[in-house]
Design an enzyme around this catalytic site. Structure first.
Site, PDB file in Angstrom:
ATOM      1  N   ASP A 114      -4.046  -8.740   7.497  1.00  0.00           N
ATOM      2  CA  ASP A 114      -2.634  -8.784   7.144  1.00  0.00           C
ATOM      3  C   ASP A 114      -1.787  -8.718   8.435  1.00  0.00           C
ATOM      4  O   ASP A 114      -2.082  -9.404   9.401  1.00  0.00           O
ATOM      5  CB  ASP A 114      -2.324  -7.654   6.156  1.00  0.00           C
ATOM      6  CG  ASP A 114      -0.944  -7.769   5.506  1.00  0.00           C
ATOM      7  OD1 ASP A 114      -0.810  -8.537   4.535  1.00  0.00           O
ATOM      8  OD2 ASP A 114      -0.016  -7.105   5.984  1.00  0.00           O
ATOM      9  N   TRP A 115      -0.718  -7.877   8.454  1.00  0.00           N
ATOM     10  CA  TRP A 115       0.125  -7.778   9.653  1.00  0.00           C
ATOM     11  C   TRP A 115      -0.675  -7.325  10.876  1.00  0.00           C
ATOM     12  O   TRP A 115      -0.291  -7.575  12.019  1.00  0.00           O
ATOM     13  CB  TRP A 115       1.285  -6.819   9.411  1.00  0.00           C
ATOM     14  CG  TRP A 115       2.616  -7.502   9.295  1.00  0.00           C
ATOM     15  CD1 TRP A 115       3.361  -7.688   8.162  1.00  0.00           C
ATOM     16  CD2 TRP A 115       3.385  -8.082  10.357  1.00  0.00           C
ATOM     17  NE1 TRP A 115       4.530  -8.354   8.446  1.00  0.00           N
ATOM     18  CE2 TRP A 115       4.577  -8.617   9.793  1.00  0.00           C
ATOM     19  CE3 TRP A 115       3.189  -8.230  11.725  1.00  0.00           C
ATOM     20  CZ2 TRP A 115       5.546  -9.259  10.546  1.00  0.00           C
ATOM     21  CZ3 TRP A 115       4.162  -8.879  12.483  1.00  0.00           C
ATOM     22  CH2 TRP A 115       5.322  -9.384  11.892  1.00  0.00           C
ATOM     23  N   TRP A 154       8.668 -12.434  -2.101  1.00  0.00           N
ATOM     24  CA  TRP A 154       8.075 -11.148  -1.707  1.00  0.00           C
ATOM     25  C   TRP A 154       8.950 -10.462  -0.647  1.00  0.00           C
ATOM     26  O   TRP A 154       9.193  -9.253  -0.712  1.00  0.00           O
ATOM     27  CB  TRP A 154       6.660 -11.372  -1.205  1.00  0.00           C
ATOM     28  CG  TRP A 154       6.045 -10.302  -0.350  1.00  0.00           C
ATOM     29  CD1 TRP A 154       5.449 -10.470   0.851  1.00  0.00           C
ATOM     30  CD2 TRP A 154       5.922  -8.899  -0.634  1.00  0.00           C
ATOM     31  NE1 TRP A 154       4.988  -9.271   1.346  1.00  0.00           N
ATOM     32  CE2 TRP A 154       5.253  -8.295   0.447  1.00  0.00           C
ATOM     33  CE3 TRP A 154       6.326  -8.090  -1.703  1.00  0.00           C
ATOM     34  CZ2 TRP A 154       4.988  -6.932   0.511  1.00  0.00           C
ATOM     35  CZ3 TRP A 154       6.064  -6.716  -1.644  1.00  0.00           C
ATOM     36  CH2 TRP A 154       5.389  -6.153  -0.551  1.00  0.00           C
ATOM     37  N   ASP A 240      -8.172 -13.166  -3.076  1.00  0.00           N
ATOM     38  CA  ASP A 240      -6.885 -12.825  -2.453  1.00  0.00           C
ATOM     39  C   ASP A 240      -5.816 -13.796  -2.944  1.00  0.00           C
ATOM     40  O   ASP A 240      -5.855 -14.993  -2.636  1.00  0.00           O
ATOM     41  CB  ASP A 240      -7.009 -12.905  -0.933  1.00  0.00           C
ATOM     42  CG  ASP A 240      -5.754 -12.446  -0.202  1.00  0.00           C
ATOM     43  OD1 ASP A 240      -4.739 -12.174  -0.875  1.00  0.00           O
ATOM     44  OD2 ASP A 240      -5.797 -12.360   1.039  1.00  0.00           O
ATOM     45  N   HIS A 269      -6.686  -8.909  -1.633  1.00  0.00           N
ATOM     46  CA  HIS A 269      -6.076  -8.928  -0.304  1.00  0.00           C
ATOM     47  C   HIS A 269      -6.480  -7.710   0.527  1.00  0.00           C
ATOM     48  O   HIS A 269      -6.754  -7.821   1.713  1.00  0.00           O
ATOM     49  CB  HIS A 269      -4.556  -8.987  -0.458  1.00  0.00           C
ATOM     50  CG  HIS A 269      -3.818  -9.087   0.831  1.00  0.00           C
ATOM     51  ND1 HIS A 269      -3.975 -10.161   1.695  1.00  0.00           N
ATOM     52  CD2 HIS A 269      -2.923  -8.246   1.429  1.00  0.00           C
ATOM     53  CE1 HIS A 269      -3.216  -9.977   2.759  1.00  0.00           C
ATOM     54  NE2 HIS A 269      -2.569  -8.827   2.628  1.00  0.00           N
TER      55      HIS A 269
END
Length: 291
Positions: A114-115, A154, A240, A269
């Site tokens: 992710d980030w 989102w 995901d 995810h």
């Protein structure tokens, strides 16, 4: 800038997260990290809206290594800034560079999701000589193009929701049902609305036009990975609904001769939460096979 420090005693109830807390100063803002074991270094970075708790099941499997996992500013046991406007790509990126430089991290196996991927792979792009291997999970490297409608919705949801349900976001991002104690652990770092500012604004920091902050660093990461000559493990999950399919981008980007591909079955995810031990064993084998 108002800085909110975590109530560390509230984390004592997390018996499955028994790790000694460590802190590093970033211009008056404290970043927390766990630093367990000795040996070759693994640096594991979380994303939105999780924290280093996400990696708790990796550490017993990878006990022959030194496992470092920070909480990004605004998450976990790290300090939180009460205003969304105080968060930026530059803040997060500088805090991770400070961690690497202060701890003098070299020959690192980078683990990202992710980030954690946007930031961690940007670090790899700037300091490729400091990384020995890379493990890429459920992330991407935007270059400033218009984002999908799903992602723009989102961003708006996270930015403007009056109380941002952290546990519900974690549950929606997993394929399997999480138990109440696990959901409570992800809620724990965010006791009030002010403490959620970092989580609320993080999606909006994803660059959506070429002039946005982070585009230079992520394009540099793309360039470095396109010529990567060290071991790379691309390990995405099959359920995901956020970034499913982005593994193909990394399959194409990274040279085939250094790349290992693994698909984690029946995980969403937040695959580290659902398949932590399995993933850690894959990482262990990958490191042993690529010494």
């Amino acid at each position: 800038m108002e800085i909110l420090s975590a109530n560390l005693s509230s984390f004592n109830k997390l018996t499955e997260y028994p790790f000694t807390p460590h802190f590093i100063d970033n211009n008056g803002i404290k970043m927390h990290y766990i630093d367990e074991g000795k040996g070759e270094i693994i640096l594991a970075l979380h994303g939105e809206p999780s924290w280093s708790y996400l990696y708790r099941n990796f550490i017993p499997v990878l006990s022959d290594y030194r496992f470092i996992a920070p909480d990004l500013i605004g998450f976990g046991k790290s300090d939180k800034l009460s205003s969304k406007k105080d968060y930026s790509f530059a803040l997060h990126y500088a805090s991770l560079k400070n961690l690497m430089n202060t701890l003098d991290l070299e020959d690192v196996t980078l683990v990202v999701q992710d980030w954690g991927g946007l930031l961690g792979l940007s670090l790899l792009g700037e300091f490729p000589e400091r990384f020995k291997r890379v493990v890429i999970m459920n992330t991407f490297l935007p270059k400033g193009k218009k984002l999908s409608l799903f992602f723009r919705l989102w961003q708006l949801y996270a930015k403007y929701h009056p109380w941002l349900p952290i546990d519900q976001i974690l549950q929606k991002g997993t394929y399997n049902k999480l138990d109440k104690s696990t959901l409570a652990a992800y809620r724990l770092p965010f006791p009030n609305k002010k403490s959620k500012a970092g989580a609320s604004i993080f999606p909006s920091l994803v660059p959506s036009k070429p002039s946005d902050k982070g585009v230079f660093e992520m394009n540099r990461a793309r360039e470095v990975l396109s010529k990567w000559n060290k071991p790379a493990l691309v390990m995405f999950s099959d359920k995901d609904q956020v970034l499913g399919g982005m593994e193909k981008f990394f399959y194409k980007l990274i040279p085939d001769e250094v790349q290992t591909r693994i698909t984690i079955s029946n995980a969403g995810h937040f695959l580290q939460e659902e398949k932590g031990e399995e993933i850690a064993n894959h990482i262990k084998s990958f490191m042993e096979e690529n010494r």
